[in-house]
Design a protein around this motif. Structure first.
Motif, PDB file in Angstrom:
ATOM      1  N   GLY A 130       1.071  -1.106   0.401  1.00 48.47           N
ATOM      2  CA  GLY A 130      -0.105   0.133   0.106  1.00 48.47           C
ATOM      3  C   GLY A 130       0.415   0.181   0.228  1.00 48.47           C
ATOM      4  O   GLY A 130       0.112   2.131   0.922  1.00 48.47           O
ATOM      5  N   MET A 131       2.028   1.100  -0.777  1.00 45.86           N
ATOM      6  CA  MET A 131       2.802   2.373  -0.975  1.00 45.86           C
ATOM      7  C   MET A 131       3.021   3.064  -1.863  1.00 45.86           C
ATOM      8  O   MET A 131       4.100   3.348  -2.427  1.00 45.86           O
ATOM      9  N   ALA A 132       2.407   2.402  -3.115  1.00 44.00           N
ATOM     10  CA  ALA A 132       2.698   3.221  -4.077  1.00 44.00           C
ATOM     11  C   ALA A 132       0.633   2.613  -4.780  1.00 44.00           C
ATOM     12  O   ALA A 132       0.260   1.894  -4.219  1.00 44.00           O
ATOM     13  N   ARG A 133       0.674   2.583  -5.868  1.00 48.14           N
ATOM     14  CA  ARG A 133      -0.577   2.810  -6.591  1.00 48.14           C
ATOM     15  C   ARG A 133      -0.406   2.912  -8.703  1.00 48.14           C
ATOM     16  O   ARG A 133       0.778   2.997  -8.510  1.00 48.14           O
ATOM     17  N   VAL A 134      -0.504   1.370  -9.030  1.00 45.65           N
ATOM     18  CA  VAL A 134      -0.385   1.959 -10.656  1.00 45.65           C
ATOM     19  C   VAL A 134      -0.217   3.200 -10.987  1.00 45.65           C
ATOM     20  O   VAL A 134      -1.917   3.647 -10.985  1.00 45.65           O
ATOM     21  N   TYR A 135       0.256   3.382 -11.631  1.00 48.36           N
ATOM     22  CA  TYR A 135       0.736   4.457 -12.621  1.00 48.36           C
ATOM     23  C   TYR A 135       1.399   3.963 -14.070  1.00 48.36           C
ATOM     24  O   TYR A 135       2.529   4.208 -14.246  1.00 48.36           O
ATOM     25  N   SER A 136       0.428   4.526 -14.982  1.00 50.70           N
ATOM     26  CA  SER A 136       1.315   3.618 -16.097  1.00 50.70           C
ATOM     27  C   SER A 136       1.253   4.426 -17.576  1.00 50.70           C
ATOM     28  O   SER A 136       0.482   5.177 -17.568  1.00 50.70           O
ATOM     29  N   PHE A 137       1.862   4.461 -18.408  1.00 52.11           N
ATOM     30  CA  PHE A 137       2.019   5.051 -19.679  1.00 52.11           C
ATOM     31  C   PHE A 137       1.097   3.802 -21.335  1.00 52.11           C
ATOM     32  O   PHE A 137       1.989   2.601 -21.025  1.00 52.11           O
ATOM     33  N   ASP A 139       3.425   3.539 -23.752  1.00 57.39           N
ATOM     34  CA  ASP A 139       4.981   3.464 -24.335  1.00 57.39           C
ATOM     35  C   ASP A 139       5.420   2.124 -22.912  1.00 57.39           C
ATOM     36  O   ASP A 139       6.486   2.008 -23.347  1.00 57.39           O
ATOM     37  N   ASN A 140       4.569   1.634 -21.755  1.00 55.26           N
ATOM     38  CA  ASN A 140       5.134   0.765 -21.182  1.00 55.26           C
ATOM     39  C   ASN A 140       3.879  -0.155 -20.808  1.00 55.26           C
ATOM     40  O   ASN A 140       2.809   0.815 -19.575  1.00 55.26           O
ATOM     41  N   ARG A 141       3.974  -0.699 -21.256  1.00 53.60           N
ATOM     42  CA  ARG A 141       2.445  -1.764 -20.542  1.00 53.60           C
ATOM     43  C   ARG A 141       2.548  -2.822 -19.960  1.00 53.60           C
ATOM     44  O   ARG A 141       1.376  -4.056 -20.466  1.00 53.60           O
ATOM     45  N   LYS A 142       3.557  -3.808 -19.836  1.00 46.08           N
ATOM     46  CA  LYS A 142       4.087  -5.050 -19.734  1.00 46.08           C
ATOM     47  C   LYS A 142       3.549  -4.694 -17.846  1.00 46.08           C
ATOM     48  O   LYS A 142       3.276  -4.119 -17.157  1.00 46.08           O
ATOM     49  N   CYS A 143       3.407  -5.695 -17.675  1.00 47.37           N
ATOM     50  CA  CYS A 143       3.100  -6.784 -16.665  1.00 47.37           C
ATOM     51  C   CYS A 143       1.741  -5.800 -15.342  1.00 47.37           C
ATOM     52  O   CYS A 143       1.708  -6.485 -14.025  1.00 47.37           O
ATOM     53  N   LEU A 144       1.221  -4.731 -16.360  1.00 52.91           N
ATOM     54  CA  LEU A 144       0.423  -3.982 -15.358  1.00 52.91           C
ATOM     55  C   LEU A 144      -1.002  -4.950 -15.236  1.00 52.91           C
ATOM     56  O   LEU A 144      -1.489  -4.485 -14.349  1.00 52.91           O
ATOM     57  N   ASP A 145      -0.968  -6.419 -15.330  1.00 53.46           N
ATOM     58  CA  ASP A 145      -2.606  -6.847 -14.807  1.00 53.46           C
ATOM     59  C   ASP A 145      -2.249  -7.402 -13.627  1.00 53.46           C
ATOM     60  O   ASP A 145      -3.075  -8.067 -12.444  1.00 53.46           O
ATOM     61  N   VAL A 146      -0.669  -7.703 -13.549  1.00 56.83           N
ATOM     62  CA  VAL A 146      -0.087  -8.051 -11.801  1.00 56.83           C
ATOM     63  C   VAL A 146      -0.247  -7.102 -11.236  1.00 56.83           C
ATOM     64  O   VAL A 146      -0.785  -7.698 -10.049  1.00 56.83           O
ATOM     65  N   LEU A 147       0.083  -6.414 -11.521  1.00 54.85           N
ATOM     66  CA  LEU A 147       0.347  -4.714 -10.444  1.00 54.85           C
ATOM     67  C   LEU A 147      -1.174  -4.274 -10.014  1.00 54.85           C
ATOM     68  O   LEU A 147      -1.347  -3.904  -8.880  1.00 54.85           O
ATOM     69  N   LEU A 148      -2.264  -3.824 -10.781  1.00 60.24           N
ATOM     70  CA  LEU A 148      -3.381  -3.782 -11.037  1.00 60.24           C
ATOM     71  C   LEU A 148      -4.474  -5.016 -10.075  1.00 60.24           C
ATOM     72  O   LEU A 148      -5.350  -4.937  -8.868  1.00 60.24           O
ATOM     73  N   ALA A 149      -3.974  -6.060  -9.263  1.00 59.57           N
ATOM     74  CA  ALA A 149      -4.529  -7.274  -8.830  1.00 59.57           C
ATOM     75  C   ALA A 149      -4.033  -6.817  -8.118  1.00 59.57           C
ATOM     76  O   ALA A 149      -4.850  -6.610  -6.319  1.00 59.57           O
ATOM     77  N   ALA A 150      -2.501  -6.846  -7.333  1.00 58.74           N
ATOM     78  CA  ALA A 150      -2.212  -6.264  -6.119  1.00 58.74           C
ATOM     79  C   ALA A 150      -2.715  -4.728  -5.525  1.00 58.74           C
ATOM     80  O   ALA A 150      -2.892  -5.051  -4.535  1.00 58.74           O
ATOM     81  N   GLU A 151      -2.838  -3.870  -6.656  1.00 58.10           N
ATOM     82  CA  GLU A 151      -3.307  -3.212  -5.590  1.00 58.10           C
ATOM     83  C   GLU A 151      -4.924  -2.709  -5.220  1.00 58.10           C
ATOM     84  O   GLU A 151      -4.905  -2.684  -4.058  1.00 58.10           O
TER      85      GLU A 151
END
Length: 269
Positions: A130-137, A139-151
């Protein structure tokens, strides 16, 4: 693209359930990193060769870092400390999944911290705490599904930033409250009243008065990414969604969508 095509793809591309959690980051281009000698804040470190590494895919609470009249975001020092405990004076590898350098000459990478025979994925660690949130671009979209689930798990458990009202998920039907957050990065939830294409843009309207109510705007460049992923944003009409991005004030509060991962579908009915 027909409406059913979008609905069938929504859970894969818009909703982040950890369906590919075990393999999502196998696609990264892994390279040696070095040793972390400084932790600037909760999403930036300095390596022993002088490179500054921005932990792509995350946004930690911000510190002033020399900026005058900058208000420290809540929990910014705590976030910095958590990353320091994980990575300071430890060897790391860097994983690249898109643009490798930003205009500030920071390396844009996923960082993996050596701990004996194991490695800890720094981005995932920070989001799980809980010390960061997902913030994507775009031109950099890899691995976001895992990070969003963790968030989502951290937010449900009200860990770290998710227990502070500063980071609350905002209601799309509270336009006045959203206007007060202009210039801030926000998560906004609501039901899409109307999805409409006008020229090269798609507008997701969350209220009947488009000049006053909250709107998400998808520009032409972003629509090309939706098309490449076989997603039709017009099929979002009637869906309950969560939008993430920077709020501005143009005919009411709005967020510009630059890539599909800024939209999470919570329910299609």
């Amino acid at each position: 693209m027909r409406r059913p095509d979008f609905v069938s793809m929504a859970a894969l591309a818009f909703v982040s359930a950890a369906s590919q959690a075990a393999t999502a980051c196998d696609v990264l281009d892994m390279r040696p990193g070095g040793t972390v000698v400084e932790v600037t804040d909760g999403d930036t470190v300095v390596l022993d060769d002088g490179r500054r590494v921005r932990l792509i895919g995350t946004q930690a609470p911000k510190l002033p870092l020399g900026r005058e009249d900058f208000d420290i975001w809540p929990l910014a020092p705590q976030s910095q400390n958590v990353l320091a405990e994980l990575a300071l004076n430890k060897s790391v590898r860097l994983g690249f999944g898109g643009e490798a350098m930003d205009r500030h000459e920071r390396v844009l990478a996923h960082m993996f911290v050596a701990e004996g025979a194991q490695e800890h994925w720094a981005q995932l660690h920070m989001i799980e705490k809980g010390m960061a949130r997902v913030y994507s671009f775009p031109d950099n979209r890899k691995c976001l599904d895992v990070l969003l689930a963790a968030e989502a798990r951290a937010r449900s458990a009200r860990l770290g930033i998710w227990a502070d009202p500063y980071y609350s998920v905002r209601a799309a039907d509270k336009a006045d409250d959203l206007l007060k957050r202009a210039g801030h990065y926000e998560l906004v939830e609501g039901r899409v009243l109307l999805a409409d294409r006008q020229g090269s843009r798609v507008y997701l309207n969350f209220g009947r008065f488009w000049k006053e109510d909250f709107t998400a705007v998808i520009e032409a460049s972003a629509l090309r990414l939706f098309t490449a992923d076989k997603l039709d944003p017009l099929a979002l009409e009637g869906a309950l969604v969560r939008i993430r991005g920077w709020v501005d004030d143009r005919d009411g509060p709005r967020i510009e969508i630059t890539h599909p991962e800024q939209i999470e579908v919570l329910a299609t009915q």
